[in-house]
Design a protein around this motif. Structure first.
Motif, PDB file in Angstrom:
ATOM      1  N   UNK A 132       0.825  -1.211   0.000  1.00  0.00           N
ATOM      2  CA  UNK A 132       0.000   0.000   0.000  1.00  0.00           C
ATOM      3  C   UNK A 132       0.857   1.258   0.000  1.00  0.00           C
ATOM      4  N   UNK A 133       2.062   1.183   0.613  1.00  0.00           N
ATOM      5  CA  UNK A 133       2.882   2.382   0.769  1.00  0.00           C
ATOM      6  C   UNK A 133       3.279   3.055  -0.544  1.00  0.00           C
ATOM      7  N   UNK A 134       3.690   2.304  -1.586  1.00  0.00           N
ATOM      8  CA  UNK A 134       4.124   2.978  -2.821  1.00  0.00           C
ATOM      9  C   UNK A 134       3.077   3.931  -3.380  1.00  0.00           C
ATOM     10  N   UNK A 135       1.821   3.616  -3.159  1.00  0.00           N
ATOM     11  CA  UNK A 135       0.743   4.458  -3.670  1.00  0.00           C
ATOM     12  C   UNK A 135       0.893   5.893  -3.186  1.00  0.00           C
ATOM     13  N   UNK A 136       1.256   6.050  -1.915  1.00  0.00           N
ATOM     14  CA  UNK A 136       1.365   7.404  -1.363  1.00  0.00           C
ATOM     15  C   UNK A 136       2.600   8.121  -1.899  1.00  0.00           C
ATOM     16  N   UNK A 137       3.702   7.361  -2.079  1.00  0.00           N
ATOM     17  CA  UNK A 137       4.903   7.974  -2.629  1.00  0.00           C
ATOM     18  C   UNK A 137       4.656   8.418  -4.065  1.00  0.00           C
TER      19      UNK A 137
ATOM     20  N   UNK B   8      22.402 -17.498   0.585  1.00  0.00           N
ATOM     21  CA  UNK B   8      22.555 -16.274  -0.222  1.00  0.00           C
ATOM     22  C   UNK B   8      21.207 -15.677  -0.565  1.00  0.00           C
ATOM     23  N   UNK B   9      20.257 -16.539  -0.939  1.00  0.00           N
ATOM     24  CA  UNK B   9      18.911 -16.052  -1.265  1.00  0.00           C
ATOM     25  C   UNK B   9      18.268 -15.421  -0.045  1.00  0.00           C
ATOM     26  N   UNK B  10      18.427 -16.090   1.084  1.00  0.00           N
ATOM     27  CA  UNK B  10      17.819 -15.544   2.312  1.00  0.00           C
ATOM     28  C   UNK B  10      18.421 -14.177   2.632  1.00  0.00           C
ATOM     29  N   UNK B  11      19.758 -14.075   2.454  1.00  0.00           N
ATOM     30  CA  UNK B  11      20.421 -12.808   2.754  1.00  0.00           C
ATOM     31  C   UNK B  11      19.910 -11.705   1.827  1.00  0.00           C
ATOM     32  N   UNK B  12      19.805 -12.031   0.523  1.00  0.00           N
ATOM     33  CA  UNK B  12      19.375 -11.021  -0.445  1.00  0.00           C
ATOM     34  C   UNK B  12      17.931 -10.592  -0.173  1.00  0.00           C
ATOM     35  N   UNK B  13      17.093 -11.587   0.144  1.00  0.00           N
ATOM     36  CA  UNK B  13      15.682 -11.299   0.396  1.00  0.00           C
ATOM     37  C   UNK B  13      15.534 -10.384   1.599  1.00  0.00           C
ATOM     38  N   UNK B  14      16.245 -10.733   2.701  1.00  0.00           N
ATOM     39  CA  UNK B  14      16.086  -9.894   3.895  1.00  0.00           C
ATOM     40  C   UNK B  14      16.657  -8.510   3.653  1.00  0.00           C
ATOM     41  N   UNK B  15      17.732  -8.441   2.846  1.00  0.00           N
ATOM     42  CA  UNK B  15      18.321  -7.138   2.564  1.00  0.00           C
ATOM     43  C   UNK B  15      17.330  -6.254   1.797  1.00  0.00           C
ATOM     44  N   UNK B  16      16.640  -6.857   0.788  1.00  0.00           N
ATOM     45  CA  UNK B  16      15.697  -6.062  -0.002  1.00  0.00           C
ATOM     46  C   UNK B  16      14.539  -5.586   0.866  1.00  0.00           C
ATOM     47  N   UNK B  17      14.112  -6.463   1.783  1.00  0.00           N
ATOM     48  CA  UNK B  17      13.012  -6.048   2.669  1.00  0.00           C
ATOM     49  C   UNK B  17      13.464  -4.925   3.586  1.00  0.00           C
ATOM     50  N   UNK B  18      14.695  -5.038   4.094  1.00  0.00           N
ATOM     51  CA  UNK B  18      15.173  -4.016   5.022  1.00  0.00           C
ATOM     52  C   UNK B  18      15.384  -2.678   4.312  1.00  0.00           C
ATOM     53  N   UNK B  19      15.813  -2.734   3.017  1.00  0.00           N
ATOM     54  CA  UNK B  19      15.987  -1.477   2.277  1.00  0.00           C
ATOM     55  C   UNK B  19      14.659  -0.735   2.192  1.00  0.00           C
ATOM     56  N   UNK B  21      12.098  -1.180   4.189  1.00  0.00           N
ATOM     57  CA  UNK B  21      11.673  -0.790   5.538  1.00  0.00           C
ATOM     58  C   UNK B  21      12.397   0.461   6.017  1.00  0.00           C
ATOM     59  N   UNK B  22      13.654   0.602   5.565  1.00  0.00           N
ATOM     60  CA  UNK B  22      14.436   1.773   5.966  1.00  0.00           C
ATOM     61  C   UNK B  22      13.771   3.037   5.425  1.00  0.00           C
ATOM     62  N   UNK B  23      13.331   2.954   4.159  1.00  0.00           N
ATOM     63  CA  UNK B  23      12.702   4.113   3.532  1.00  0.00           C
ATOM     64  C   UNK B  23      11.367   4.435   4.198  1.00  0.00           C
ATOM     65  N   UNK B  24      10.546   3.398   4.382  1.00  0.00           N
ATOM     66  CA  UNK B  24       9.242   3.662   5.011  1.00  0.00           C
ATOM     67  C   UNK B  24       9.427   4.130   6.442  1.00  0.00           C
ATOM     68  N   UNK B  25      10.471   3.594   7.104  1.00  0.00           N
ATOM     69  CA  UNK B  25      10.754   4.035   8.468  1.00  0.00           C
ATOM     70  C   UNK B  25      11.149   5.499   8.513  1.00  0.00           C
TER      71      UNK B  25
END
Lengths: 373, 158
Positions: A132-137, B8-19, B21-25
């Protein structure tokens, strides 16, 4: 086909469900009849006509100045390009030379519209796939573009800014300043788009390898726009048959060979950058002069047929105009990009899962009023 | 080899999620950077653009005079039949009869704000207003008469 029971099970044991016409992921009143086996899609049948307003027939009773406003209501996210296509078709018949300033203004507006349209698509794609977040950005940048439209054209969505001979009004004095501000804002924020959605593992798994469309199929279904370019078909009208000021700017036609949902996504993301670059090239070089060529009060086209193609945010829009010499068109036919793009949906969705269908529909970027007209 | 790929896949996946999350945070703690207008509350300060097309209005000056000659150019230019002008013959002080508008009927419910009537007007009698809150309880209220009661044609406008 004979239906058994509650009209939801076929003889082969396939389960029929209806998606739409008011389903949140269809972005409008699109009705899909889906034959399922388990969760695998056997067949998809789009049912059209829920938002048919007979714009083509209506235009036959309107004058050449008046019929253009209705085309803003076809593909409302690229209203400028639709209006431009009609104006160009009428100008073709009138044989008037559009002033250079008007050409540049038209190109600027069309690219701003393309940016805002792709941004809305980006937000909605996230929304459809559960983010949902991208929508606001996306709407943050889109709002900035909308205020430019409001300032110069007087409306946010259905601008009706293009008239035969040029544009309706001159640019607002603050147009250049505000557009540059928006461009800096967009360039600052585009990397966020990639961070929050493009690289996301869930998004990648839901789009990579889903909804594959080969190059041959894209051509045979008549797909155009980013959808065909993601399958490797070179079909950008801005490059192939430049209109307005597209022959004065340098830009790349984005091509991808993936053919899946992720490729379509990446093509549009790259197109946004190209649009920014086109606007940057033109914004400081708007020539002085008239914004509208002199045309007669009552426009009458000579007997004949006129065809004009433009590249909207979704693909190729063709305006076929037949004139019998009167003050209103004898017949108008629009070749709308969404209708052809939708025709590839049953092919792409075959064998996919229900959740994939949503991803496929999101990346086709359908605008339903453009399908029915 | 398999294990390396797996982790490696797990690391990449968690990294993409954290990236992400960092922005939304970041925006969670900087709420002012996302612009939203608190619309009904900012009515006092909300200013629409000058060219914003909200509705067709006919400006009157201090003497209750307008500029509409009743030429019906806007009526012809309108694609939807939004405007209807009823004219009357008015006897001038010098005894001559002249065409003047009786009522300028404007159907807001049919209007698409395409601006074609304003462009067509030869005497700049109508302009686009910036109001946008048009909702009413009865659709009859959307049929408006634009010329004010008792208004006259401005001197020098033909």
């Amino acid at each position: 086909m004979r239906l058994l029971g509650d009209d939801i099970l076929t003889e082969e044991g396939e389960f029929i469900i209806n998606m739409g016409p008011q389903h949140p992921s269809t972005h409008g009143v699109l009705h899909l009849k889906i034959w399922l086996e388990g969760e695998t899609i056997k067949r998809v049948q789009p049912h059209l006509g829920y938002i048919h307003r007979s714009i083509e027939k209506m235009s036959e009773s309107l004058s050449y100045r008046n019929f253009i406003f209705a085309t803003s209501r076809m593909d409302y996210l690229s209203a400028h390009m639709n209006n431009e296509a009609c104006a160009l078709a009428v100008e073709q018949g009138l044989e008037v030379e559009v002033p250079q300033r008007a050409k540049v203004i038209r190109t600027l507006m069309a690219e701003l519209t393309r940016l805002s349209s792709h941004q809305l698509w980006w937000g909605c794609t996230g929304l459809d796939l559960g983010a949902v977040t991208p929508f606001f950005y996306a709407f943050r940048e889109r709002e900035a573009i909308m205020s430019i439209m409001e300032e110069t054209c007087g409306a946010r969505l259905t601008q009706n800014y293009m008239v035969p001979g040029g544009v309706m009004a001159d640019l607002h004095p603050d147009f250049q300043k505000h557009t540059k501000e928006v461009l800096t804002q967009i360039k600052d924020k585009l990397h966020e788009y990639d961070e929050v959605l493009s690289g996301n593992v869930i998004f990648e798994q839901r789009t990579k390898g889903v909804g594959f469309l080969s190059k041959e199929d894209a051509i045979s279904y008549g797909c155009t726009g980013p959808m065909a370019r993601a399958s490797g078909v070179s079909c950008d009208i801005r490059k192939l048959k430049p209109y307005s000021a597209y022959d004065q700017v340098q830009f790349e036609e984005i091509l991808d060979t993936g053919g899946d949902c992720y490729a379509r996504y990446m093509v549009r993301m790259a197109e946004m950058k190209q649009s920014v670059s086109i606007i940057e090239q033109l914004i400081d070089n708007i020539p002085e002069g008239d914004f509208q060529a002199k045309t007669k009060n009552v426009i009458k086209l000579p007997k004949g047929e006129f065809y004009q193609r433009v590249e909207t945010a979704r693909g190729e829009l063709g305006v076929y105009l037949v004139s019998d010499g009167a003050a209103s068109p004898y017949r108008i036919k629009y070749r709308s990009p969404n209708f052809s793009n939708l025709s590839a949906l049953p092919h792409m969705a075959k064998g996919a899962k229900i959740g994939d269908l949503v991803a496929i529909m999101a990346t086709i970027d359908l605008v339903i009023p453009d399908i029915d007209r | 080899m398999f294990l390396k790929e797996y982790f490696g896949t797990i690391y990449k996946a968690s990294k993409s999620l954290l990236t992400g999350m960092k922005l939304t945070g970041y925006y969670f703690f900087h709420p002012k950077e996302i612009q939203t207008h608190e619309y009904p509350d900012n009515r006092g300060t909300l200013k629409m653009a000058d060219r914003f097309r909200g509705e067709v209005i006919m400006p009157h000056d201090a003497n209750n005079e307008h500029r509409c000659t009743g030429c019906q150019a806007c009526e012809i230019a309108c694609p939807n039949g939004t405007i209807k002008i009823i004219t009357k013959q008015e006897i001038q002080p010098d005894g001559k009869k002249k065409k003047r508008i009786d009522t300028f009927v404007y159907h807001l419910e049919l209007c698409t704000m395409c601006n074609l009537c304003v462009v067509a007007c030869p005497s700049d009698a109508i302009v686009m207003g910036q109001t946008f809150e048009h909702s009413v309880y009865d659709k009859k209220q959307l049929k408006k008469v634009l010329n004010k009661p008792g208004s006259k044609l401005m001197e020098g406008v033909e």
